[in-house]
Design an enzyme around this catalytic site. Structure first.
Site, PDB file in Angstrom:
ATOM      1  CB  SER A 244      64.597  14.444  29.427  1.00 28.07           C
ATOM      2  OG  SER A 244      64.587  13.342  30.615  1.00 28.07           O
ATOM      3  CG  ASP A 468      58.286  16.748  34.531  1.00 26.63           C
ATOM      4  OD1 ASP A 468      58.508  15.106  34.698  1.00 26.63           O
ATOM      5  OD2 ASP A 468      59.381  16.801  33.448  1.00 26.63           O
ATOM      6  CG  HIS A 505      59.921  14.103  31.647  1.00 28.51           C
ATOM      7  ND1 HIS A 505      60.511  14.650  31.877  1.00 28.51           N
ATOM      8  CD2 HIS A 505      60.706  12.996  30.727  1.00 28.51           C
ATOM      9  CE1 HIS A 505      61.830  14.405  31.901  1.00 28.51           C
ATOM     10  NE2 HIS A 505      62.462  13.953  31.000  1.00 28.51           N
TER      11      HIS A 505
END
Ligand SMILES: CC(=O)SCCNC(=O)CCNC(=O)[C@H](O)C(C)(C)COP(=O)(O)OP(=O)(O)OC[C@H]1O[C@@H](n2cnc3c(N)ncnc32)[C@H](O)[C@@H]1OP(=O)(O)O
Length: 524
Positions: A244, A468, A505
């Site tokens: 991330s 995601d 995610h």
């Protein structure tokens, strides 16, 4: 060797035991009876009076009564009572909360850090934790970068036995194998878990920075981390690893310090922030800043903007998971189908988001959220952006050396919406058309290829997840393709399909088998 692999495995069902769902709902359910009319909010009184005039009903006693009862708002009752409790506590024991993830190591740097957009931290602290043993020639170091709001507590330690956010990924024989590697994780500057951030005290005047904290970039955070490495006498990393926001930093570390980074793993990250993710972060920042308790960032002596934080986290959670996961996990189920539909959380997905927001709203500093999320927006490893930053840094260093530390433009944001409506410019009129999203035909933008050229000899693992929506899989394809176009012959690209992970995610926090497994294989 180039290898793009699509992993096929049985879908992990995301359904949660209904026990925990109903337990949690019960905990948060605080339906109260509708207030009597005299206590009802003004708008309710107003609408009642309108109804009374428009459709007067006579009871046996001859008194007018609304056609329908006023609704109850347990979610607002809960919010108000939380504010009242915090206010009372703030009066008796001082403002709260103080953010901590537990005991950490601390590195204090007394050399000023000049930031990319002109700000300065005269000194700063980095909270960090380590696992494994540093070998004699200090060649087994993995720097693990965190997501937006994480602390350095990726794994439990002797001094802090609480499980960390990558507890299952780190350890002897684990994917970050502490039998082999010395793993370091830091809280980023701008954060609130021990590293210098907006809630820290400005040494210049002894007051908390609040929104006098300067604008930050990913690169600033990484440069601060390398000061820590300098302090520890670590010249070169075996690997820079992150997911991330950490996936962005992992790349940025290689770009800023190519000689000091051996290999790079970037999971669910990107090489430049894209409009959709900027948009999602913008909405979070806006709801937070509209909470009157935010008070332009100066809330440290009072009650923190917990309602804004809660809403921001709810929006963030929408971007962290996926629709298909929620389809399986919650479907269209309501928390209590025996009750009337409510405007407060009612469907299980609503109570879930409410719970996620509630859990987070006092866990992380609101100003840190604003600064770190803005730093993510500003991220762009394209050559044009890199050279502009380098020029600003050089000018800043010169100003600083000549004793004129403050850039008068740095803090005074004069950006405002133009009076005339914005007119969309055709792409061809833009300064360059280098910023087009990657497509099969055009390939990655040349600007990005130039920007990542410095990584052409670094073995790289790039992982993405099809479900995601925040850092969509095409952005990791873009990184991998860009590195290859830059001449890198050692790029491993893995994309987890929806048959593997529906966790969106957050897969990087949940999918030990695939995220962890591929990482372990890459690190060797
Ligand atoms: C952008 C970046 O750089 S990084 C972004 C990274 N993502 C994040 O920061 C989000 C972090 N995610 C989390 O913290 C998650 O909790 C994880 C990933 C650690 C764990 O995920 P999961 O195991 O799937 O649990 P999840 O949090 O979704 O749900 C469990 C919680 O929701 C509650 N819950 C589940 N369903 C419901 C429901 N319908 N109503 C109310 N509560 C519910 C459970 O009781 C449980 O509560 P608890 O945590 O207080 O015990």
């Amino acid at each position: 060797m180039n290898s793009t692999r699509s992993i096929v495995a049985a879908a992990r069902t995301a359904a949660k035991p209904s026990k925990s769902i109903s337990r949690s709902w019960t905990r948060h359910s605080s339906h109260k009876a509708a207030p009597p009319l005299s206590q009802a909010p003004r708008s309710q009184n107003a609408s009642r009076s309108f109804q009374t005039q428009g459709s007067r009903k006579n009871t046996s006693a001859g008194l007018a009564e609304a056609s329908n009862p006023a609704m109850a708002f347990p979610c607002l009752d809960a919010l108000e009572s939380k504010s009242a409790t915090l206010e009372a506590r703030s009066l008796s024991s001082g403002p709260e909360p103080s953010y901590t993830s537990g005991v950490t190591l601390n590195y204090q740097c007394h050399e000023p850090l000049l930031l990319d957009w002109g700000g300065v931290l005269p000194e700063f602290n980095i909270a960090y934790e380590t696992w494994g043993t540093l070998n004699a020639d200090k060649s087994n170091v993995i720097l693990l970068h965190t997501g937006l709001s994480a602390s350095s507590h990726a794994h439990s330690t002797e001094t802090n036995p609480k499980p960390g956010w990558w507890e299952k990924f780190i350890g002897p024989g684990g994917c970050l194998d502490t039998d082999k590697y010395f793993v370091i994780c830091t809280n980023v500057i701008g954060g609130c878990y021990g590293s210098t951030g907006p809630s820290s005290v400005d040494p210049a005047d002894g007051h908390r920075y609040a929104t006098r904290f300067p604008i930050l970039t990913m690169e600033d955070m990484v440069r601060a981390q390398f000061r820590l490495l300098d302090g520890l006498g670590i010249e070169r990393l075996y690997a820079s690893v992150g997911a991330s926001m950490g996936g962005m930093q992992s790349l940025a570390a290689g770009v800023l310090f190519p000689e000091r980074v051996g290999r790079i793993a970037s999971i669910s990250g990107c090489a430049r922030s894209h409009p959709y993710s900027i948009a999602m972060r913008h909405t979070q920042r806006q709801v937070l800043m509209m909470d009157p308790k935010w008070n332009r960032g100066f809330y440290y002596d009072s009650v923190p903007p917990h309602a804004g934080m809660k809403l921001a986290r709810e929006i963030a959670t929408v971007t962290y998971r996926s629709g298909p996961e929620w389809e399986q996990r919650f479907g269209r189920r309501r928390a209590d189908p025996s009750k009337q539909p409510a405007l407060c959380p009612d469907f299980l997905i609503e109570t879930y988001l409410d719970h996620a927001g509630e859990k987070f709203c006092l866990e992380y500093d609101a100003n840190s959220l604003l600064y770190v999320s803005k730093a993510m927006d500003l991220f762009d490893l394209g050559a044009v952006s890199q050279s502009a930053s380098a020029a600003r840094r050089a000018a800043h260093a010169q100003r600083f050396a000549s004793g004129q530390a403050k850039d008068s433009d740095a803090a005074a944001c004069s950006l405002s919406l133009p009076d005339s409506p914005y007119e969309e410019q055709p792409e061809s009129n833009a300064p360059s058309d280098l910023n087009k999203p990657v497509s099969q035909s055009s390939g990655p933008p040349e600007d990005l290829v130039l920007g990542l050229k410095v990584l052409r000899d670094h073995p790289a693992l790039v992982m993405g997840v099809e479900s995601d929506i925040l850092f969509p899989a095409w952005q990791q394809r873009e990184i991998a393709e860009t590195l290859r176009r830059a001449g890198n012959k050692n790029v491993t690209h893995v994309e987890l399909g929806e048959d593997v992970s529906l966790f969106g995610h957050d897969s990087f926090l949940l999918d030990l088998e695939h995220i962890g497994g591929n990482l372990k294989q890459f690190l060797g």
